[in-house]
Design a protein around this motif. Structure first.
Motif, PDB file in Angstrom:
ATOM      1  N   THR A  91      61.591 -21.475  11.223  1.00 28.89           N
ATOM      2  CA  THR A  91      61.869 -22.806  11.765  1.00 28.89           C
ATOM      3  C   THR A  91      63.304 -23.268  11.546  1.00 28.89           C
ATOM      4  O   THR A  91      63.654 -24.357  11.989  1.00 28.89           O
ATOM      5  CB  THR A  91      60.902 -23.844  11.147  1.00 28.89           C
ATOM      6  N   SER A  92      64.115 -22.481  10.898  1.00 31.96           N
ATOM      7  CA  SER A  92      65.509 -22.862  10.659  1.00 31.96           C
ATOM      8  C   SER A  92      66.279 -22.900  11.976  1.00 31.96           C
ATOM      9  O   SER A  92      66.284 -21.932  12.736  1.00 31.96           O
ATOM     10  CB  SER A  92      66.166 -21.851   9.717  1.00 31.96           C
ATOM     11  N   LYS A  93      66.951 -24.003  12.230  1.00 27.09           N
ATOM     12  CA  LYS A  93      67.716 -24.137  13.475  1.00 27.09           C
ATOM     13  C   LYS A  93      68.825 -23.101  13.567  1.00 27.09           C
ATOM     14  O   LYS A  93      69.074 -22.548  14.633  1.00 27.09           O
ATOM     15  CB  LYS A  93      68.310 -25.541  13.584  1.00 27.09           C
ATOM     16  N   SER A  94      69.480 -22.841  12.451  1.00 31.73           N
ATOM     17  CA  SER A  94      70.574 -21.865  12.495  1.00 31.73           C
ATOM     18  C   SER A  94      70.052 -20.448  12.738  1.00 31.73           C
ATOM     19  O   SER A  94      70.684 -19.672  13.447  1.00 31.73           O
ATOM     20  CB  SER A  94      71.406 -21.923  11.210  1.00 31.73           C
ATOM     21  N   VAL A 151      67.125 -19.670  14.347  1.00 31.39           N
ATOM     22  CA  VAL A 151      66.576 -19.631  15.702  1.00 31.39           C
ATOM     23  C   VAL A 151      67.681 -19.407  16.736  1.00 31.39           C
ATOM     24  O   VAL A 151      67.468 -18.735  17.743  1.00 31.39           O
ATOM     25  CB  VAL A 151      65.781 -20.928  15.995  1.00 31.39           C
ATOM     26  N   ARG A 152      68.859 -19.924  16.486  1.00 29.82           N
ATOM     27  CA  ARG A 152      69.975 -19.782  17.430  1.00 29.82           C
ATOM     28  C   ARG A 152      70.658 -18.420  17.360  1.00 29.82           C
ATOM     29  O   ARG A 152      71.493 -18.122  18.200  1.00 29.82           O
ATOM     30  CB  ARG A 152      71.002 -20.881  17.171  1.00 29.82           C
ATOM     31  N   ARG A 166      77.147 -20.362  10.187  1.00 28.10           N
ATOM     32  CA  ARG A 166      76.550 -21.699  10.241  1.00 28.10           C
ATOM     33  C   ARG A 166      75.326 -21.832   9.338  1.00 28.10           C
ATOM     34  O   ARG A 166      74.910 -22.932   9.012  1.00 28.10           O
ATOM     35  CB  ARG A 166      76.191 -22.063  11.684  1.00 28.10           C
TER      36      ARG A 166
END
Length: 172
Positions: free
Chosen positions: A60-63, A65-66, A118
């Motif tokens: 679930t980490s945004k960094s 996932v990107r 990031r």
């Protein structure tokens, strides 16, 4: 491939004892490919052998996932090296060092360093990539292990009526 053949191929016995410094490739380099750098190998004798990995946080980490799948693999490799580093959770921000850990050329690392960077704290300590949660988790594990050792020694002393001399090495 059998485990023995795999270990021979990777030459793990020497890799574990190698100093924590970069060795530029030359005629006697281990991988024999020009333009690549052998990764620094952390000494594992005094390190915690296991690291907690929160799967939910990873997924679930945004960094994370990107990142591309390739970048996720690189990020995980950096996390593993950071866990075993002299200062757990902290890596040098030097591009040659990071590319060496990943066993890729520096110019290839330049393409991936942005998204991977990031996921690290690169501001609080200039010149270093810091994984704050890893630093906290490592300290928590060391504290827990020390407490368990003390409780074990006190229990043995109470049971056997003698002071236990601790001859084992302590975690950092």
């Amino acid at each position: 491939m059998s485990a023995t053949r795999s270990a021979e191929r990777l030459n793990l016995s020497t890799a574990i004892r190698a100093p924590c410094s970069l060795r530029p490739n030359g005629p006697s380099s281990s991988n024999g490919r020009p333009g690549r750098i052998d990764p620094p190998m952390p000494r594992t004798a005094d390190r915690l052998p296991t690291m907690l990995f929160n799967v939910n946080d990873w997924l679930t980490s945004k960094s994370v996932v990107r990142m591309t799948y390739e970048q996720r693999g690189m990020y995980l490799e950096l996390l593993l090296f950071a866990w075993l580093d002299d200062e757990p959770g902290v890596l040098s921000a030097d591009d040659e060092t990071l590319a060496g850990i990943l066993r890729i050329p520096v110019d290839e690392w330049a393409c991936h360093s942005g998204p991977i960077g990031r996921a690290w704290d690169t501001v609080s300590r200039p010149g270093f990539w810091v994984q704050k949660r890893m630093v906290e988790e490592h300290a928590r594990q060391v504290k827990f292990l020390e407490r368990q050792r003390d409780l074990g020694a006190r229990g043995a002393e109470k049971r056997w009526g003698q002071r236990i001399i601790r001859a084992h090495r302590r975690c950092p």
